[in-house]
Design a protein around this motif. Structure first.
Motif, mmCIF file in Angstrom:
data_model
loop_
_atom_site.group_PDB
_atom_site.id
_atom_site.type_symbol
_atom_site.label_atom_id
_atom_site.label_comp_id
_atom_site.label_asym_id
_atom_site.label_seq_id
_atom_site.Cartn_x
_atom_site.Cartn_y
_atom_site.Cartn_z
ATOM 1 N N THR A 96 69.383 -3.242 52.675
ATOM 2 C CA THR A 96 70.501 -3.925 53.272
ATOM 3 C C THR A 96 70.668 -5.331 52.958
ATOM 4 N N MET A 112 71.535 -4.758 48.620
ATOM 5 C CA MET A 112 72.604 -3.682 47.992
ATOM 6 C C MET A 112 73.903 -3.880 48.820
ATOM 7 N N GLU A 113 74.946 -3.680 48.156
ATOM 8 C CA GLU A 113 76.239 -3.491 49.235
ATOM 9 C C GLU A 113 76.525 -2.037 49.752
ATOM 10 N N ALA A 114 75.934 -1.090 49.094
ATOM 11 C CA ALA A 114 76.099 0.184 49.297
ATOM 12 C C ALA A 114 74.810 0.976 48.863
ATOM 13 N N GLN A 154 76.172 2.697 42.478
ATOM 14 C CA GLN A 154 76.109 2.793 44.088
ATOM 15 C C GLN A 154 77.011 4.011 44.222
ATOM 16 N N TYR A 158 81.370 7.288 51.443
ATOM 17 C CA TYR A 158 80.639 6.233 52.045
ATOM 18 C C TYR A 158 80.492 6.985 53.693
ATOM 19 N N TYR A 168 68.604 2.385 50.001
ATOM 20 C CA TYR A 168 69.437 1.397 50.572
ATOM 21 C C TYR A 168 68.868 0.435 51.073
#
Length: 383
Positions: free
Chosen positions: A281, A284-286, A331, A337, A279
């Motif tokens: 930050t 990437m969104e997730a 993702q 999540y 990940y």
């Protein structure tokens, strides 16, 4: 018997075989169809333009048969007069000539289409073989051409005989009529003869076109061995394709393994499945899956993670859900999540604990009872 059947041309020509034949200039052709369409266009033009043709032909005949005394004794008058009359005749016949040329160009499209191939123009000494020439003459093609030639000769001869027999007196009577009546009568008889000839040509064409198509595709028929060889060339040798796929899988596996040291965490089953997550930050969104595998591949992912000090977390439901519902480079699915967020939070706390040297701090607690939806966990039993 099986070998003999494989060598017999029993299979229809494939699309590739037909395309190769076209590249070599081989297409189905029917000269009779071309002749029929040319004759049809000429007859149609004669019928549609009969008034125009008879009027201008009458004027041309009157002009050609009348001249003055000065023109008779002028030195270049005859040449100039012939040139002028020839040009007028060409202009009168121009529309019908144009229609017949168009018909001759359109005819090939009806069965074979236009094709231009330099291979057809190449020098081929086999065409000069006298034995091969004799074989072509006595072949089915030669027999068909002979039959057509006889039919055309009988057709033309019969048409001429019929016109003379039924219209002989009218033809000779034209000489005693006026120019206008004579020209009109001539065009009527010409039209009747063209229709009679056209009817016979239609019969020949209806026989010739199917025959030419049958002969063309029969010539291109393939043996079973040729068909198998062609499929092998187009699709590739199955053994070679399997080897290529194996090499591609190995290369993909190596690329995947090279991403494991860059991962933030590896989630395991603990023995059957392993999924590496990363990940960033800023990009990437997730979290993203950078590697995954089961059994031997999962073991290799864990070994690489140990070698490069990547945290390994045993979370069977999450590992199974990630393995089943996401591919490498994807993702994580939205329903996971929350569970992955708990794992990433643990990893960040663990990295901070290690960075601080563990002084005056307690190690973070491993996440338990991760929120994995029941419909996301395939529930694969552990061995």
């Amino acid at each position: 018997m099986a070998e003999e059947s494989d060598l017999e041309r029993t299979e229809p020509a494939s699309s590739r075989r037909i395309e190769q034949a076209r590249e070599e200039g081989q297409v189905p052709q029917s000269r009779e169809l071309t002749a029929f369409l040319v004759l049809l266009s000429g007859t149609a033009g004669l019928w549609a333009l009969s008034g125009f043709l008879s009027h201008h032909a009458e004027a041309l005949l009157r002009t050609g048969l009348s001249f003055g005394r000065d023109a008779a004794f002028a030195q270049d008058a005859m040449q100039l007069r012939m040139a002028s009359l020839s040009m007028d005749g060409l202009l009168i016949a121009g529309p019908i000539c144009f229609m017949t040329v168009v018909a001759a160009l359109v005819a090939p499209f009806l069965i074979g289409g236009w094709v231009f191939s330099t291979k057809a123009l190449a020098l081929n000494f086999t065409r000069l073989d006298p034995v091969g020439g004799i074989r072509r003459i006595v072949s089915m093609h030669g027999l068909g051409e002979l039959v057509k030639a006889v039919m055309k000769a009988l057709l033309i001869g019969g048409t001429v005989f019929w016109v003379i027999w039924h219209h002989g007196e009218a033809m000779f009577s034209l000489m005693g009529n006026s120019v206008e009546v004579g020209i009109q009568g001539f065009f009527r008889m010409l039209f009747v003869a063209a229709v009679a000839l056209l009817t016979g040509m239609a019969v020949i064409t209806l026989i010739d076109v199917p025959f030419q198509l049958w002969q063309y595709y029969s010539k291109l028929r393939m043996t079973r061995e040729e068909l198998r060889q062609e499929m092998k060339e187009m699709e590739g040798d199955p053994h070679l394709k399997a080897r290529i796929r194996s090499q591609q899988r190995e290369m993909a596996r190596q690329r995947m393994m090279s991403e494991v040291p860059k991962a933030d965490v590896v989630v395991t089953n603990p023995t059957h499945f392993a999924v590496a997550l990363k990940y960033d930050t800023t990009a990437m969104e997730a979290p993203q899956i950078v590697a995954k595998g089961m059994n031997f591949v999962a073991q290799r992912i864990r070994e690489l993670a140990d070698e490069h000090h990547v945290p390994i977390i045993e979370a069977p439901p999450l590992a199974r859900a990630l393995y089943r519902h996401a591919e490498i480079g994807d993702q994580i699915p939205a329903p996971l999540y929350t569970a992955v967020a708990e794992v990433m939070a643990y990893v960040y706390q663990l990295n901070q604990f290690i960075a601080d040297g563990g002084a005056n701090l307690l190690p973070p607690s491993l996440p338990v009872a991760l929120a994995v939806p029941a419909d996301m966990d395939p529930g694969v039993p552990e061995a």
